[in-house]
Design a protein around this motif. Structure first.
Motif, PDB file in Angstrom:
ATOM      1  N   SER A  29       0.849  -1.194   0.000  1.00 34.30           N
ATOM      2  CA  SER A  29       0.000   0.000   0.000  1.00 34.30           C
ATOM      3  C   SER A  29       0.882   1.241   0.000  1.00 34.30           C
ATOM      4  N   ARG A  30       0.298   2.348  -0.439  1.00 34.87           N
ATOM      5  CA  ARG A  30       1.059   3.595  -0.476  1.00 34.87           C
ATOM      6  C   ARG A  30       0.082   4.765  -0.426  1.00 34.87           C
ATOM      7  N   TYR A  31       0.446   5.793   0.351  1.00 34.06           N
ATOM      8  CA  TYR A  31      -0.381   6.990   0.405  1.00 34.06           C
ATOM      9  C   TYR A  31      -0.246   7.764  -0.901  1.00 34.06           C
ATOM     10  N   SER A  32      -1.330   8.437  -1.288  1.00 32.73           N
ATOM     11  CA  SER A  32      -1.288   9.258  -2.494  1.00 32.73           C
ATOM     12  C   SER A  32      -0.306  10.399  -2.310  1.00 32.73           C
ATOM     13  N   SER A  33       0.322  10.786  -3.414  1.00 33.72           N
ATOM     14  CA  SER A  33       1.227  11.936  -3.399  1.00 33.72           C
ATOM     15  C   SER A  33       0.872  12.837  -4.564  1.00 33.72           C
ATOM     16  N   VAL A  34       1.109  14.120  -4.417  1.00 32.32           N
ATOM     17  CA  VAL A  34       0.830  15.130  -5.439  1.00 32.32           C
ATOM     18  C   VAL A  34      -0.665  15.425  -5.538  1.00 32.32           C
ATOM     19  N   ALA A  35      -1.501  14.385  -5.546  1.00 29.44           N
ATOM     20  CA  ALA A  35      -2.939  14.550  -5.748  1.00 29.44           C
ATOM     21  C   ALA A  35      -3.575  15.376  -4.630  1.00 29.44           C
ATOM     22  N   LEU A  36      -4.579  16.182  -5.004  1.00 30.08           N
ATOM     23  CA  LEU A  36      -5.329  16.944  -4.018  1.00 30.08           C
ATOM     24  C   LEU A  36      -6.173  16.022  -3.146  1.00 30.08           C
ATOM     25  N   THR A  37      -6.732  14.989  -3.764  1.00 32.33           N
ATOM     26  CA  THR A  37      -7.552  14.026  -3.026  1.00 32.33           C
ATOM     27  C   THR A  37      -6.648  13.047  -2.288  1.00 32.33           C
ATOM     28  N   ARG A  38      -6.865  12.949  -1.006  1.00 32.43           N
ATOM     29  CA  ARG A  38      -6.046  12.041  -0.200  1.00 32.43           C
ATOM     30  C   ARG A  38      -6.651  10.636  -0.260  1.00 32.43           C
ATOM     31  N   TYR A  39      -5.832   9.658  -0.549  1.00 35.39           N
ATOM     32  CA  TYR A  39      -6.283   8.274  -0.558  1.00 35.39           C
ATOM     33  C   TYR A  39      -5.096   7.352  -0.320  1.00 35.39           C
ATOM     34  N   THR A  40      -5.395   6.099  -0.025  1.00 34.92           N
ATOM     35  CA  THR A  40      -4.371   5.066   0.107  1.00 34.92           C
ATOM     36  C   THR A  40      -4.577   4.056  -1.009  1.00 34.92           C
ATOM     37  N   HIS A  41      -3.525   3.800  -1.752  1.00 35.70           N
ATOM     38  CA  HIS A  41      -3.609   2.830  -2.850  1.00 35.70           C
ATOM     39  C   HIS A  41      -3.103   1.467  -2.386  1.00 35.70           C
ATOM     40  N   TYR A  42      -3.910   0.440  -2.639  1.00 40.53           N
ATOM     41  CA  TYR A  42      -3.542  -0.937  -2.297  1.00 40.53           C
ATOM     42  C   TYR A  42      -3.401  -1.744  -3.583  1.00 40.53           C
ATOM     43  N   GLU A  97      -0.283   8.657  -7.796  1.00 42.87           N
ATOM     44  CA  GLU A  97      -0.065  10.074  -8.099  1.00 42.87           C
ATOM     45  C   GLU A  97      -1.240  10.706  -8.835  1.00 42.87           C
ATOM     46  N   ALA A  98      -2.082   9.893  -9.487  1.00 49.44           N
ATOM     47  CA  ALA A  98      -3.235  10.451 -10.197  1.00 49.44           C
ATOM     48  C   ALA A  98      -4.245  11.016  -9.210  1.00 49.44           C
ATOM     49  N   ASP A  99      -4.912  12.079  -9.618  1.00 51.17           N
ATOM     50  CA  ASP A  99      -5.873  12.757  -8.754  1.00 51.17           C
ATOM     51  C   ASP A  99      -7.295  12.311  -9.079  1.00 51.17           C
ATOM     52  N   TYR A 100      -8.221  12.705  -8.243  1.00 50.89           N
ATOM     53  CA  TYR A 100      -9.643  12.467  -8.448  1.00 50.89           C
ATOM     54  C   TYR A 100     -10.347  13.781  -8.737  1.00 50.89           C
ATOM     55  N   ALA A 101     -11.438  13.697  -9.486  1.00 51.24           N
ATOM     56  CA  ALA A 101     -12.270  14.870  -9.751  1.00 51.24           C
ATOM     57  C   ALA A 101     -13.730  14.443  -9.749  1.00 51.24           C
ATOM     58  N   SER A 102     -14.601  15.352  -9.350  1.00 52.77           N
ATOM     59  CA  SER A 102     -16.042  15.133  -9.487  1.00 52.77           C
ATOM     60  C   SER A 102     -16.422  15.481 -10.915  1.00 52.77           C
ATOM     61  N   VAL A 103     -16.921  14.499 -11.654  1.00 54.25           N
ATOM     62  CA  VAL A 103     -17.225  14.686 -13.066  1.00 54.25           C
ATOM     63  C   VAL A 103     -18.737  14.691 -13.245  1.00 54.25           C
ATOM     64  N   TYR A 104     -19.248  15.714 -13.914  1.00 56.98           N
ATOM     65  CA  TYR A 104     -20.685  15.916 -14.088  1.00 56.98           C
ATOM     66  C   TYR A 104     -21.082  15.557 -15.512  1.00 56.98           C
ATOM     67  N   PHE A 105     -21.960  14.552 -15.637  1.00 56.95           N
ATOM     68  CA  PHE A 105     -22.471  14.110 -16.925  1.00 56.95           C
ATOM     69  C   PHE A 105     -23.899  14.615 -17.106  1.00 56.95           C
ATOM     70  N   LYS A 130     -11.034   8.918 -11.237  1.00 56.50           N
ATOM     71  CA  LYS A 130      -9.590   9.071 -11.198  1.00 56.50           C
ATOM     72  C   LYS A 130      -9.078   9.435 -12.592  1.00 56.50           C
ATOM     73  N   GLN A 131      -7.935  10.080 -12.646  1.00 54.38           N
ATOM     74  CA  GLN A 131      -7.371  10.443 -13.943  1.00 54.38           C
ATOM     75  C   GLN A 131      -7.196   9.205 -14.821  1.00 54.38           C
ATOM     76  N   GLY A 132      -7.594   9.336 -16.092  1.00 52.66           N
ATOM     77  CA  GLY A 132      -7.477   8.219 -17.010  1.00 52.66           C
ATOM     78  C   GLY A 132      -8.237   8.477 -18.286  1.00 52.66           C
ATOM     79  N   TYR A 133      -8.363   7.420 -19.078  1.00 55.40           N
ATOM     80  CA  TYR A 133      -9.101   7.491 -20.349  1.00 55.40           C
ATOM     81  C   TYR A 133     -10.262   6.505 -20.231  1.00 55.40           C
ATOM     82  N   TYR A 134     -11.492   7.002 -20.480  1.00 58.39           N
ATOM     83  CA  TYR A 134     -12.688   6.215 -20.196  1.00 58.39           C
ATOM     84  C   TYR A 134     -13.584   6.082 -21.426  1.00 58.39           C
ATOM     85  N   ASP A 135     -14.187   4.909 -21.557  1.00 62.88           N
ATOM     86  CA  ASP A 135     -15.301   4.695 -22.474  1.00 62.88           C
ATOM     87  C   ASP A 135     -16.581   4.652 -21.658  1.00 62.88           C
TER      88      ASP A 135
END
Length: 429
Positions: free
Chosen positions: A106-119, A307-315, A363-368
């Motif tokens: 596991s590792r704590y998020s870095s750089v990202a505004l949203t705090r999370y732990t990645h497992y 390192e990727a951040d999260y955002a609230s995305v409005y559809f 999370k940051q990425g490319y989505y279908d």
């Protein structure tokens, strides 16, 4: 010593039986703080979690805990039948080693505004690995307590004994000719060495990794020796759909063409997408897509998993004439919604804006993604909002299960993926 082993085995069978009564649904998330669950073959985000029996192949498990602290997560594997119901077997009958493993990476998020732990974990490992082929339910739970389930995922272990030759054709039926695709295939069971194997087979066909519209209980039209031909006129027919919509969120500040506006706050990011509308009246056009999948990526940074951040995305989805669809629920759909139809993904109709709306944390990425209408009176009836075309490029998966006479589980003996098109034209014909 022998009596002690028998006692342990009986207790294990009892515990498995109890867990079967409370079996979880595959590919479900039970805790709100769990996000971005991914399970795929090592190094390939765009493949199903399938490994060969008794091989060195592994899958990667990744997920984020938005509480941002340290927890003790464990996982186990439960053998299921072809319909993903947990088999009434002791774990010792299909697992070697321990029956549960703690996730130590596991590792704590870095750089990202949203705090999370990645497992993350690689499965299987030397401490626990499956000894039978078939469907496995991966359960991740807290503090070694299997009743505190965080989420579940599907994992398949294949023992290749059936060869599959398949293709996609245009249906003959007039009502399906221009809108649907038909899957035809031949299964060779020569390696199985069972004269009655055709009577113990179960076949499942998936389109674009979707279990909710899987074709099941298919019967061969012809049996020629060890070859089974599945080409009946009215079986293996799927709606063609259209190419999936896309959303590029690999960098929140380099806004892609689907982004209308974005608010960059001190501790969070809000991204508002351009409104979508139905595409059923628009001519089919081919473009490369991920067939509903997604990739976790970040243009900046080294490792997107922490390192990727999260955002609230409005559809938003605008129906024709701005009127809500009667007796239908509209859902955002794809891997980004865990291929589910939960309340959190159901879109709400805003009468003032005359549009359906929803918001999800991504999370940051490319989505279908796509939009699907579900009948309120009969939830089994689902329709693509963009219409159907037989030319559409789709990915198909064929799974062959075999349970011998007196067998206690469904063995997965055949696995094949193939595409409906090989030409990849620029515009539909």
């Amino acid at each position: 010593m022998k009596s002690l082993k028998n006692i342990i085995r009986c207790i294990s069978i009892l515990l498995i039986g109890v867990s079967n009564l409370n079996a979880q649904t595959p590919d479900s998330i039970y805790l709100d703080n769990i996000k971005t669950v991914r399970l795929y073959p090592t190094g390939n985000q765009l493949a199903m979690p399938v490994i060969n029996l008794n091989s060195s192949q592994q899958v990667e498990l990744h997920f984020d805990d938005l509480d941002g602290d340290t927890k003790y997560y464990y996982y186990t594997l439960q053998l299921c039948n072809s319909d993903w119901q947990v088999e009434d077997l002791s774990a010792f009958d299909y697992l070697k080693g321990f029956t549960q493993i703690r996730i130590n990476t596991s590792r704590y998020s870095s750089v990202a505004l949203t705090r999370y732990t990645h497992y993350q974990a690689t499965i299987p490992d030397n401490n626990m690995f499956p000894t039978k082929s078939g469907n496995y339910l991966l359960k991740v739970f807290l503090n070694g307590d299997a009743s505190k389930v965080a989420f579940t995922k599907r994992l398949m272990v294949v023992d290749n004994k059936a060869s599959i030759l398949a293709k996609v054709t245009q249906p003959f039926a007039p009502e399906f000719f221009r809108t649907h695709q038909k899957v035809q295939f031949t299964v060779d069971l020569k390696a199985l060495n069972d004269l009655n194997a055709s009577q113990q087979l179960k076949v499942v066909v998936l389109q674009n990794y979707r279990w909710d519209i899987a074709a099941k209980n298919m019967k061969p039209a012809f049996v020629r020796g060890s070859n089974l031909e599945y080409n009946s006129e009215n079986s293996g027919i799927f709606p063609g759909g259209k190419e999936w919509r896309w959303l590029d969120l690999r960098d929140f500040h380099l806004q892609s063409d689907r982004v209308a506006t974005a608010d960059y706050n001190k501790n969070s990011t809000d991204i508002f997408l351009r409104p979508d509308g139905p595409l059923d009246k628009i001519r089919y056009v081919y473009y490369a897509d991920l067939d509903g999948l997604s990739m976790i990526e970040a243009i900046r940074g080294v490792n997107p998993y922490w390192e990727a951040d999260y955002a609230s995305v409005y559809f938003s989805f605008v129906p024709p004439n701005g009127n809500a669809y009667p007796n239908k629920d509209i859902y955002l759909y794809g891997q980004l919604s865990n291929y589910g139809f939960t309340d959190s993904i159901r879109m709400n109709f805003n009468s003032q804006k005359q549009a359906y709306e929803t918001r999800i944390l991504m999370k940051q990425g490319y989505y279908d993604y796509t939009y699907i209408a579900v009948d309120k009176n009969n939830p089994a009836v689902k329709n693509e909002m963009d219409g159907n075309n037989y030319e559409t490029e789709n990915n198909y998966t064929i799974l062959i299960y075999y349970r011998p006479f007196a067998g206690r589980s469904d063995q997965l003996i055949g696995f094949s993926t193939f595409n409906s098109r090989t030409d990849r034209p620029g515009i539909g014909y």
